[in-house]
Scaffold this motif. Structure first.
Motif, PDB file in Angstrom:
ATOM      1  N   ARG A  39      49.106  41.736  29.017  1.00  0.00           N
ATOM      2  CA  ARG A  39      49.080  40.530  30.264  1.00  0.00           C
ATOM      3  C   ARG A  39      50.242  40.051  30.035  1.00  0.00           C
ATOM      4  NH1 ARG A  39      43.438  40.443  29.264  1.00  0.00           N
ATOM      5  NH2 ARG A  39      43.691  38.672  27.442  1.00  0.00           N
ATOM      6  N   GLU A  40      50.999  39.605  31.195  1.00  0.00           N
ATOM      7  CA  GLU A  40      52.235  39.057  31.192  1.00  0.00           C
ATOM      8  C   GLU A  40      52.068  37.581  30.483  1.00  0.00           C
ATOM      9  OE1 GLU A  40      55.481  37.325  34.423  1.00  0.00           O
ATOM     10  OE2 GLU A  40      53.773  38.094  35.238  1.00  0.00           O
ATOM     11  N   GLU A  41      51.138  36.794  30.459  1.00  0.00           N
ATOM     12  CA  GLU A  41      51.207  35.607  29.745  1.00  0.00           C
ATOM     13  C   GLU A  41      51.154  35.684  28.334  1.00  0.00           C
ATOM     14  OE1 GLU A  41      46.834  36.535  30.912  1.00  0.00           O
ATOM     15  OE2 GLU A  41      48.839  36.629  31.727  1.00  0.00           O
ATOM     16  N   GLN A  42      50.672  36.894  27.772  1.00  0.00           N
ATOM     17  CA  GLN A  42      50.627  37.094  26.497  1.00  0.00           C
ATOM     18  C   GLN A  42      51.921  37.326  25.591  1.00  0.00           C
ATOM     19  OE1 GLN A  42      47.765  40.466  26.466  1.00  0.00           O
ATOM     20  NE2 GLN A  42      46.331  39.033  25.640  1.00  0.00           N
ATOM     21  N   LYS A  44      54.999  36.069  26.909  1.00  0.00           N
ATOM     22  CA  LYS A  44      56.256  35.187  27.462  1.00  0.00           C
ATOM     23  C   LYS A  44      57.146  35.063  26.444  1.00  0.00           C
ATOM     24  CE  LYS A  44      57.345  30.657  29.487  1.00  0.00           C
ATOM     25  NZ  LYS A  44      58.330  30.522  28.632  1.00  0.00           N
ATOM     26  N   TRP A  71      54.106  44.781  33.396  1.00  0.00           N
ATOM     27  CA  TRP A  71      52.946  44.619  32.257  1.00  0.00           C
ATOM     28  C   TRP A  71      51.632  45.184  32.914  1.00  0.00           C
ATOM     29  CZ3 TRP A  71      56.546  40.827  34.033  1.00  0.00           C
ATOM     30  CH2 TRP A  71      57.263  40.202  32.807  1.00  0.00           C
ATOM     31  N   ASP A  73      48.504  45.410  31.644  1.00  0.00           N
ATOM     32  CA  ASP A  73      47.423  44.550  31.200  1.00  0.00           C
ATOM     33  C   ASP A  73      46.448  45.590  30.245  1.00  0.00           C
ATOM     34  OD1 ASP A  73      48.310  42.687  32.988  1.00  0.00           O
ATOM     35  OD2 ASP A  73      47.286  43.409  34.768  1.00  0.00           O
ATOM     36  N   GLU A 249      52.006  33.907  17.595  1.00  0.00           N
ATOM     37  CA  GLU A 249      51.400  33.406  18.743  1.00  0.00           C
ATOM     38  C   GLU A 249      49.795  33.261  18.411  1.00  0.00           C
ATOM     39  OE1 GLU A 249      52.585  33.241  21.676  1.00  0.00           O
ATOM     40  OE2 GLU A 249      54.546  33.258  20.889  1.00  0.00           O
ATOM     41  N   GLU A 253      48.153  29.474  19.364  1.00  0.00           N
ATOM     42  CA  GLU A 253      47.010  29.128  20.339  1.00  0.00           C
ATOM     43  C   GLU A 253      45.698  28.677  19.409  1.00  0.00           C
ATOM     44  OE1 GLU A 253      46.295  32.315  22.610  1.00  0.00           O
ATOM     45  OE2 GLU A 253      48.158  32.700  23.593  1.00  0.00           O
TER      46      GLU A 253
END
Length: 323
Positions: A39-42, A44, A71, A73, A249, A253
């Motif tokens: 996913r794109e947010e993963q 960045k 991306w 997903d 990452e 989080e």
């Protein structure tokens, strides 16, 4: 003598004038496609690192390079559709993140240069013939690190001196995990630890893994498991379970700790490969390079919630400490 009309001369002149401009424009504005099976947010931080690396080499989006990221997903069908969309326009380079994207890109084209990033063992996965001489149109940056699994277990034991048992979360569909599990099992035996394995194929399995985990957990690198990163961190907090991850990452989080190759460094270095290809070097002539930078990260807030005190010696070794 043939007579050429004024209109014909003007037309020929226009064609001659336009042709070098088109060639020049193409040379100034190469197109680079990026495939991320996440996913794109993963991703960045990784995407930012790709662009930062290009910027350091003098490339600027819209001025002398065009970047086309995709991306998927974690969906193989979406990944294939993205390749079907990109290939007809003949990008100058395809940068493929992780094994699913690299394998799909290689299967889709034998002519467009492919630069893979963060592949554990590209030779065993048959992406390249060898590290030194990749062959054909594929090269890139590997995650190869012979002592990685052992080092993760060793650090986990240092973080948790009283640890006797831990659980490994593994995806049986990942071809690398068989080797990782063997290496992790050997390291566990050397330290007198009992190792349990929980297989995870989907989100429901993540919950089951945390419900059955004992002592601590080791979260193996995997595209599918990455899809449930936030879920895994949340469940580790709920279960008050210390988890060792493969990338920082997770720690940012809210996860407990991580140790592994710096993926941001690998993605930044991918720009060097793109630059070489755009300047005319064939992928077959660019050796595959292993990871050069490794990161240990720890989250003190998570440790405190578990009632743990991290030894100062470990904090001094950490590249990143979340407080």
């Amino acid at each position: 003598m043939a007579i050429i009309s004024r209109r014909r001369i003007l037309a020929l002149g226009g064609m001659l004038a336009a042709a070098p401009l088109a060639v020049l424009g193409q040379a100034r504005m190469p197109r680079v496609a990026y495939l991320f099976p996440f996913r794109e947010e993963q991703t960045k931080a990784w995407w930012d690192a790709c662009r930062r690396g290009l910027h350091e080499l003098g490339y600027e989006e819209g001025r002398n390079i065009v970047l086309e990221p995709r991306w998927s997903d974690g969906d193989p069908k979406k990944l294939k559709a993205q390749l079907d969309e990109l290939l007809p326009s003949r990008p100058d380079v395809i940068v493929a993140s992780a094994q699913p994207a690299a394998a799909a890109a290689k299967a889709a084209t034998s002519t467009i240069p492919i630069v893979f990033v963060a592949i554990s063992d590209p030779v065993r996965l048959k992406l390249v013939a060898s590290m030194a001489k990749p062959g054909r149109n594929v090269t890139g940056l590997a995650l190869l690190a012979p002592d990685l699994s052992a080092e993760r277990v060793k650090i986990l034991k240092e973080l948790l001196p009283g640890l006797t048992t831990f659980t490994v979360m593994s995806n049986p569909a990942n071809p690398d995990h068989k080797r990782f599990l063997a290496e992790t099992g050997s390291a566990a035996r050397d330290l007198g630890l009992v190792l349990n394995v929980v297989e995870v194929r989907g989100e429901d399995d993540v919950d089951r893994a945390f419900d059955t985990a004992q002592g601590a957990m080791l979260f193996l690198d995997d595209v599918t498991l990455w899809r449930y990163r936030r879920r895994a961190v949340l469940r580790s907090v709920q279960r008050r379970l210390p988890v060792m991850y493969g990338d920082s990452e997770f720690v940012r989080e809210g996860g407990f700790a991580s140790y592994g190759p710096s993926r941001t460094d690998l993605y930044r270095r991918s720009a060097e490969y793109v630059d070489k290809v755009l300047k005319g070097t064939k992928p077959s002539q660019i050796p595959v390079e292993p990871a050069q930078a490794f990161e240990f990260a720890v989250n003190l807030r998570h440790a405190k919630s578990l009632g743990l005190t991290i030894p100062e010696s470990l904090l001094q070794r950490a590249e990143e400490v979340v407080r």
